[in-house]
Enzyme design. Structure first.
Site, PDB file in Angstrom:
ATOM      1  N   GLU A  92       0.907  -1.730  -0.105  1.00 24.73           N
ATOM      2  CA  GLU A  92      -0.015  -0.518  -0.327  1.00 24.73           C
ATOM      3  C   GLU A  92       0.201   1.121  -0.294  1.00 24.73           C
ATOM      4  OE1 GLU A  92      -1.820  -1.438   3.787  1.00 24.73           O
ATOM      5  OE2 GLU A  92      -1.945   0.887   4.409  1.00 24.73           O
TER       6      GLU A  92
ATOM      7  N   CYS B  39       0.330   2.095   7.937  1.00 24.19           N
ATOM      8  CA  CYS B  39       1.100   1.215   8.040  1.00 24.19           C
ATOM      9  C   CYS B  39       0.522  -0.561   7.711  1.00 24.19           C
ATOM     10  CB  CYS B  39       1.203   0.838   9.156  1.00 24.19           C
ATOM     11  SG  CYS B  39       2.269   3.301   9.400  1.00 24.19           S
TER      12      CYS B  39
HETATM   13  N1  SAH Z   1       9.589   1.323   9.820  1.00 26.82           N
HETATM   14  C1  SAH Z   1       9.669   2.283   9.955  1.00 26.82           C
HETATM   15  C2  SAH Z   1       8.501   2.922   8.928  1.00 26.82           C
HETATM   16  C3  SAH Z   1       7.195   3.009   8.253  1.00 26.82           C
HETATM   17  S1  SAH Z   1       6.235   3.090   9.579  1.00 26.82           S
HETATM   18  C4  SAH Z   1       9.528   2.962  10.996  1.00 26.82           C
HETATM   19  O1  SAH Z   1       9.549   1.953  11.788  1.00 26.82           O
HETATM   20  O2  SAH Z   1       9.906   4.217  11.135  1.00 26.82           O
HETATM   21  C5  SAH Z   1       5.570   4.853  10.398  1.00 26.82           C
HETATM   22  C6  SAH Z   1       5.650   5.285  10.868  1.00 26.82           C
HETATM   23  O3  SAH Z   1       3.861   4.361  11.828  1.00 26.82           O
HETATM   24  C7  SAH Z   1       6.383   5.228  11.966  1.00 26.82           C
HETATM   25  O4  SAH Z   1       6.613   5.526  13.197  1.00 26.82           O
HETATM   26  C8  SAH Z   1       5.478   3.351  13.210  1.00 26.82           C
HETATM   27  O5  SAH Z   1       5.437   3.518  14.126  1.00 26.82           O
HETATM   28  C9  SAH Z   1       4.029   4.274  12.917  1.00 26.82           C
HETATM   29  N2  SAH Z   1       3.148   3.626  13.594  1.00 26.82           N
HETATM   30  C10 SAH Z   1       2.476   2.330  12.674  1.00 26.82           C
HETATM   31  N3  SAH Z   1       1.409   1.311  13.195  1.00 26.82           N
HETATM   32  C11 SAH Z   1       1.160   3.165  13.420  1.00 26.82           C
HETATM   33  C12 SAH Z   1      -0.020   3.158  14.564  1.00 26.82           C
HETATM   34  N4  SAH Z   1      -0.667   2.126  15.059  1.00 26.82           N
HETATM   35  N5  SAH Z   1      -0.967   3.753  14.912  1.00 26.82           N
HETATM   36  C13 SAH Z   1       0.292   5.272  14.643  1.00 26.82           C
HETATM   37  N6  SAH Z   1       1.361   4.881  13.939  1.00 26.82           N
HETATM   38  C14 SAH Z   1       1.910   3.680  13.401  1.00 26.82           C
END
Ligand code: SAH
Length: 351
Positions: free
Chosen positions: A93, A334
């Site tokens: 996505e 995400c």
């Molecule tokens: N793997 C990388 C990039 C992908 S996630 C990383 O960890 O940074 C992008 C951002 O969205 C990250 O900060 C992650 O922690 C956050 N994220 C993931 N799931 C989330 C959720 N359910 N609610 C809020 N932020 C989330």
């Protein structure tokens, strides 16, 4: 026979490839421009090449294409979320967000993810595979074709951990930045990582001025380990040291992402400790209200707590913003969209 994936080659690699098949050097630039400037996707349509050369190329090389499988439009803002279908039937996505200053694309770097953050939907089925550089550029080109507009900013914040797919991510950055292709300024690109420390040093040494964004989510190692397994491998002080190194090398302010989870990381002691550990680091904190997912039994912080948390950082003179929840009506961030789709429709993904 394994065919060379032309849209995953940097311009230098394209020149080596063209040289290896005894063609003239300028053909490399023509090919690169066709793919990355004109968003071309078929070798047989490269009109500047003779039919003989197109046939020769088709025998040994290919352009990897992806399709828009589904698009979800927000009714509250101009956010569009996309599910893309890859050639091997995997689904990834991406998101396009329209701001006053341009359009930002959020793209994926892996199918799935192996980092195991407890609040993140992308990681729940583990890592399926890495994306190639061409599959990353294609997410951008497919959105541009669909929107009939240019993507000005890119964030690597879709599913996957970019530093766990380091070589392909670096090639992607090189390709998308190349002035003979899409010509995106490095300053308009943000790479987000859960904190793979040795790779942060490596990235700093590449000396490309992209913005580094760290998913911190807690200032205490013990708490962070509970929600982010990578915290067992690299401690917060090690991450901060690596960020200082990155800042020194690139002169770019680091972003700290901080997803606020009620009672887990939004307490006063969390903001106090956050202020303490960030002292002296050229950074900006981005507070993200948790997007609740089924597999994580926690709530987002209340509006009041989010504001209080922000005020405490403001008072300590730490630049801080609360991330707007873009496209909040179309599922969430995400990997949730993909996961919902692949599991509910019985859609199989392949290794
Ligand atoms: N793997 C990388 C990039 C992908 S996630 C990383 O960890 O940074 C992008 C951002 O969205 C990250 O900060 C992650 O922690 C956050 N994220 C993931 N799931 C989330 C959720 N359910 N609610 C809020 N932020 C989330």
């Amino acid at each position: 026979m394994h065919k060379v994936e032309l849209n995953s080659l940097t311009l230098n690699e394209m020149e080596e490839f063209i040289y290896s098949i005894d063609e003239k050097k300028y053909r490399a630039e023509q090919l690169f421009t066709y793919i990355h400037k004109n968003r071309g996707s078929r070798i047989k349509n490269i009109s500047v090449f003779s039919i003989t050369l197109r046939d020769k190329l088709e025998n040994i090389a290919k352009i990897n294409n992806i399709k828009i499988f589904k698009r979800f439009d927000s009714k509250i803002d101009n956010t569009r979320k996309y599910l893309f279908l890859l050639e091997d039937n995997n689904i990834i996505e991406g998101v396009a967000m329209e701001y006053k200053h341009g359009i930002t694309a959020c793209i994926s770097t892996q199918v799935g993810c192996k980092m195991g953050c407890s609040f993140c939907a992308s990681t729940k089925d583990g890592l399926i595979r890495n994306l190639s550089p061409g599959e990353m550029t294609n997410q951008i080109y497919m959105m541009e074709k669909d929107l009939n507009n240019r993507i000005t900013n890119i964030v690597l914040m879709g599913s996957g951990e970019p530093l766990d797919n380091y070589d392909n991510t670096l090639k992607f950055l090189n390709i998308i930045h190349d002035e003979k292709g899409h010509n995106t300024s490095y300053r308009n690109i943000t790479l987000s990582t859960c904190g793979i420390v040795p790779k942060i040093y490596e990235l700093a040494d590449e000396e490309i001025p992209i913005t580094l964004s760290i998913s911190l989510h807690s200032p205490f190692d013990e708490d962070r380990k509970r929600i982010m397994p990578i915290g067992k491998k690299y401690s917060i002080p090690e991450i901060i040291e690596a960020c200082k190194y990155y800042d020194n090398k690139s002169n770019r302010r680091i972003t700290m992402e901080y997803t606020l989870i009620e009672g887990v990381n939004d307490r006063k002691k969390d903001s106090d400790e956050l202020v303490r550990i960030l002292e002296g680091l050229n950074c900006h904190v981005n507070l993200i209200p948790l997007n609740p997912i089924e597999e994580f039994d926690q709530e987002k912080s209340s509006k009041i707590n989010i504001e209080k948390f922000k005020t405490r950082l403001d008072k300590a003179n730490i630049p801080v913003t609360i991330r707007r929840e873009m496209g909040g009506d179309i599922d969430a961030s995400c990997g949730q969209l993909r996961r919902r789709y692949t599991s509910s429709k019985g859609f199989k993904t392949f290794q």
